[in-house]
Design a protein around this motif. Structure first.
Motif, PDB file in Angstrom:
ATOM      1  N   CYS A   1       0.638  -1.446  -0.242  1.00  0.00           N
ATOM      2  CA  CYS A   1      -0.187  -0.342   0.046  1.00  0.00           C
ATOM      3  C   CYS A   1       0.782   1.226  -0.371  1.00  0.00           C
ATOM      4  N   GLU A   2       0.736   2.399  -0.360  1.00  0.00           N
ATOM      5  CA  GLU A   2       1.072   3.490  -0.769  1.00  0.00           C
ATOM      6  C   GLU A   2      -0.061   4.474  -0.327  1.00  0.00           C
ATOM      7  N   ILE A   3       1.231   5.463   0.556  1.00  0.00           N
ATOM      8  CA  ILE A   3      -0.187   7.084   0.985  1.00  0.00           C
ATOM      9  C   ILE A   3       0.953   7.929   0.332  1.00  0.00           C
ATOM     10  N   ASN A   4       0.377   8.628  -1.178  1.00  0.00           N
ATOM     11  CA  ASN A   4       1.150   9.560  -1.265  1.00  0.00           C
ATOM     12  C   ASN A   4       0.040  11.177  -2.288  1.00  0.00           C
ATOM     13  N   PRO A   5       0.528  12.287  -2.289  1.00  0.00           N
ATOM     14  CA  PRO A   5       0.036  12.994  -3.096  1.00  0.00           C
ATOM     15  C   PRO A   5       0.231  12.749  -4.956  1.00  0.00           C
ATOM     16  N   GLN A   6       1.305  12.560  -4.572  1.00  0.00           N
ATOM     17  CA  GLN A   6       1.600  11.640  -6.213  1.00  0.00           C
ATOM     18  C   GLN A   6       1.930  10.134  -6.425  1.00  0.00           C
ATOM     19  N   ASP A   7       2.448   9.740  -8.048  1.00  0.00           N
ATOM     20  CA  ASP A   7       2.579   8.880  -8.130  1.00  0.00           C
ATOM     21  C   ASP A   7       4.264   8.957  -7.807  1.00  0.00           C
ATOM     22  N   THR A   8       4.615   7.381  -6.714  1.00  0.00           N
ATOM     23  CA  THR A   8       6.569   7.478  -6.775  1.00  0.00           C
ATOM     24  C   THR A   8       6.875   6.064  -7.311  1.00  0.00           C
ATOM     25  N   ALA A   9       8.087   5.894  -7.038  1.00  0.00           N
ATOM     26  CA  ALA A   9       9.141   5.347  -8.357  1.00  0.00           C
ATOM     27  C   ALA A   9       8.334   3.788  -8.077  1.00  0.00           C
ATOM     28  N   ILE A  10       7.466   3.733  -6.902  1.00  0.00           N
ATOM     29  CA  ILE A  10       6.796   1.619  -7.156  1.00  0.00           C
ATOM     30  C   ILE A  10       6.060   1.954  -6.869  1.00  0.00           C
ATOM     31  N   THR A  11       5.375   3.066  -7.262  1.00  0.00           N
ATOM     32  CA  THR A  11       3.688   2.783  -7.260  1.00  0.00           C
ATOM     33  C   THR A  11       3.223   1.955  -8.426  1.00  0.00           C
ATOM     34  N   GLY A  12       3.879   1.600  -9.266  1.00  0.00           N
ATOM     35  CA  GLY A  12       3.443  -0.010 -10.570  1.00  0.00           C
ATOM     36  C   GLY A  12       4.011  -1.105  -9.919  1.00  0.00           C
TER      37      GLY A  12
ATOM     38  N   ILE B   1       2.780  -1.103  -6.254  1.00  0.00           N
ATOM     39  CA  ILE B   1       1.611  -1.003  -5.264  1.00  0.00           C
ATOM     40  C   ILE B   1       0.279  -1.503  -5.353  1.00  0.00           C
ATOM     41  N   ASP B   2      -0.235  -1.726  -4.359  1.00  0.00           N
ATOM     42  CA  ASP B   2      -1.872  -3.398  -4.330  1.00  0.00           C
ATOM     43  C   ASP B   2      -2.841  -1.844  -4.058  1.00  0.00           C
ATOM     44  N   HIS B   3      -2.567  -1.471  -2.980  1.00  0.00           N
ATOM     45  CA  HIS B   3      -3.552  -0.165  -3.125  1.00  0.00           C
ATOM     46  C   HIS B   3      -3.226   1.424  -3.258  1.00  0.00           C
ATOM     47  N   ALA B   4      -2.964   2.141  -3.464  1.00  0.00           N
ATOM     48  CA  ALA B   4      -2.539   3.740  -3.430  1.00  0.00           C
ATOM     49  C   ALA B   4      -3.366   5.085  -3.061  1.00  0.00           C
ATOM     50  N   ALA B   5      -3.200   5.670  -1.537  1.00  0.00           N
ATOM     51  CA  ALA B   5      -4.295   6.375  -1.095  1.00  0.00           C
ATOM     52  C   ALA B   5      -3.470   7.585  -1.512  1.00  0.00           C
ATOM     53  N   ARG B   6      -4.522   8.799  -2.511  1.00  0.00           N
ATOM     54  CA  ARG B   6      -3.439   9.363  -3.239  1.00  0.00           C
ATOM     55  C   ARG B   6      -3.888  10.975  -2.321  1.00  0.00           C
ATOM     56  N   GLY B   7      -3.196  11.514  -1.782  1.00  0.00           N
ATOM     57  CA  GLY B   7      -3.125  12.761  -0.381  1.00  0.00           C
ATOM     58  C   GLY B   7      -2.724  12.815   0.465  1.00  0.00           C
ATOM     59  N   PRO B   8      -2.481  13.796   1.520  1.00  0.00           N
ATOM     60  CA  PRO B   8      -1.472  13.892   2.307  1.00  0.00           C
ATOM     61  C   PRO B   8      -2.029  13.248   3.789  1.00  0.00           C
ATOM     62  N   SER B   9      -0.879  12.472   4.106  1.00  0.00           N
ATOM     63  CA  SER B   9      -0.700  11.685   4.999  1.00  0.00           C
ATOM     64  C   SER B   9      -1.630  12.574   6.351  1.00  0.00           C
ATOM     65  N   GLY B  10      -0.919  13.243   6.841  1.00  0.00           N
ATOM     66  CA  GLY B  10      -1.303  14.184   8.061  1.00  0.00           C
ATOM     67  C   GLY B  10      -3.207  13.620   7.732  1.00  0.00           C
TER      68      GLY B  10
END
Ligand code: OAD
Length: 256
Positions: free
Chosen positions: A217-228, A230-239
């Motif tokens: 899983c990934e939490i980040n406002p943007q895609d990253t080098a590992i997004t490909g 990642i099974d579940h990506a939540a796009r937004g600020p971690s706070g």
């Protein structure tokens, strides 16, 4: 998948995890006011070239400049407060450990905001700016929350004080790397928060987790080098996202 769907999927994963490993980067501290490294214009690197300051060679060449810069960052981190994202990760640890499962937080951050928010199982992959050591004896000290009295700071042993952070060209603390790789080899859920995943070895952790069969899983406002990968990506600020995940996983409206 919409944001709520991603939050729900990540919530179910962390709720049911038996061995949860979380990786954080500068983005998890961004909402506390500490600059990231690579975000354009706001990142630390918008104002300086890392090779000028964050290397042993830079310290040897100009110990006064490097000591001033790191002491300035140390005091800056002390002036920041943990944000809701840090606190949500501390609550997540309490929930997972409290139900007899394992949790480990691997951070690339040196600001100790995770610990100030209540996280206990923390591995500081890049060390910490809050502890400094003598270049001659290796003896460690925790300077007080005031500016150092001299730059560079000499030690009684005749060495200089340097921050216990990993500089470019230096190896990670062996114990930290061993703990990280050991936990990744057994994890069933991996959560990457607030990192561009560009710097090794952290950039490769998602592959270690996938090799172990983990849900990633990934939490980040943007895609990253590992997004490909990642099974579940939540796009937004971690706070905002992390508290929503903890609430969905363990709150009154817990994810079904
Ligand atoms: P970076 O600055 O490379 O990446 C920060 C990440 O945080 C980016 O992907 C942003 O999109 C994301 N981000 C920004 N605001 C965020 C927010 N509110 N919530 C969640 N994510 C947010 O920082 P790191 O990935 O931590 O190493 O950099 C890794 C390492 O590179 C650092 O530890 C440092 C540097 O070289 C050393 O100094 C050894």
């Amino acid at each position: 998948m919409g944001e709520n769907d991603s939050i729900g999927a990540i919530a179910r994963a962390v709720r049911d995890a038996c061995r949860l490993v979380v990786l954080t980067g500068a983005g998890v501290s961004a909402e506390s006011g500490t600059p990231t490294f690579r975000d354009a214009m706001t990142g630390l690197w918008a104002s300086f070239n890392p090779e000028q300051l964050a290397t042993p060679e830079a310290f040897d060449r100009d110990p006064e400049l490097v000591t001033r810069w790191y002491d300035h960052r140390r005091l800056g981190c002390m002036a920041c407060e943990p944000n809701p994202g840090h606190r949500a990760l501390a609550e997540l640890e309490r929930r997972v450990v409290g139900s007899g499962r394992s949790f480990l937080l691997l951070t690339q951050n040196v600001d100790r905001l995770h610990q100030r928010a209540g996280s206990n199982a923390v591995v500081e992959l890049h060390g910490t700016i809050m502890v400094w050591r003598c270049t001659k004896t290796g003896r460690e000290v925790m300077p007080p929350p005031t500016p150092m009295s001299e730059y560079p700071t000499r030690t009684e042993a005749g060495g200089l004080l340097r921050p216990c952070v990993v500089w470019f060209g230096e190896m990670l603390p062996e114990s930290a790397l061993e703990a990280a790789l050991s936990s990744l080899g057994e994890c069933d859920v991996f959560l990457s928060v607030g990192t561009s995943a560009l710097v090794q070895p952290a950039a490769g952790f998602v592959f270690e987790a996938r090799r172990a069969g983990a849900v990633t899983c990934e939490i980040n406002p943007q895609d990253t080098a590992i997004t490909g990968w990642i099974d579940h990506a939540a796009r937004g600020p971690s706070g905002r996202i992390l508290p929503a995940i903890v609430e969905a996983a363990f709150g009154d409206g817990a994810a079904a």
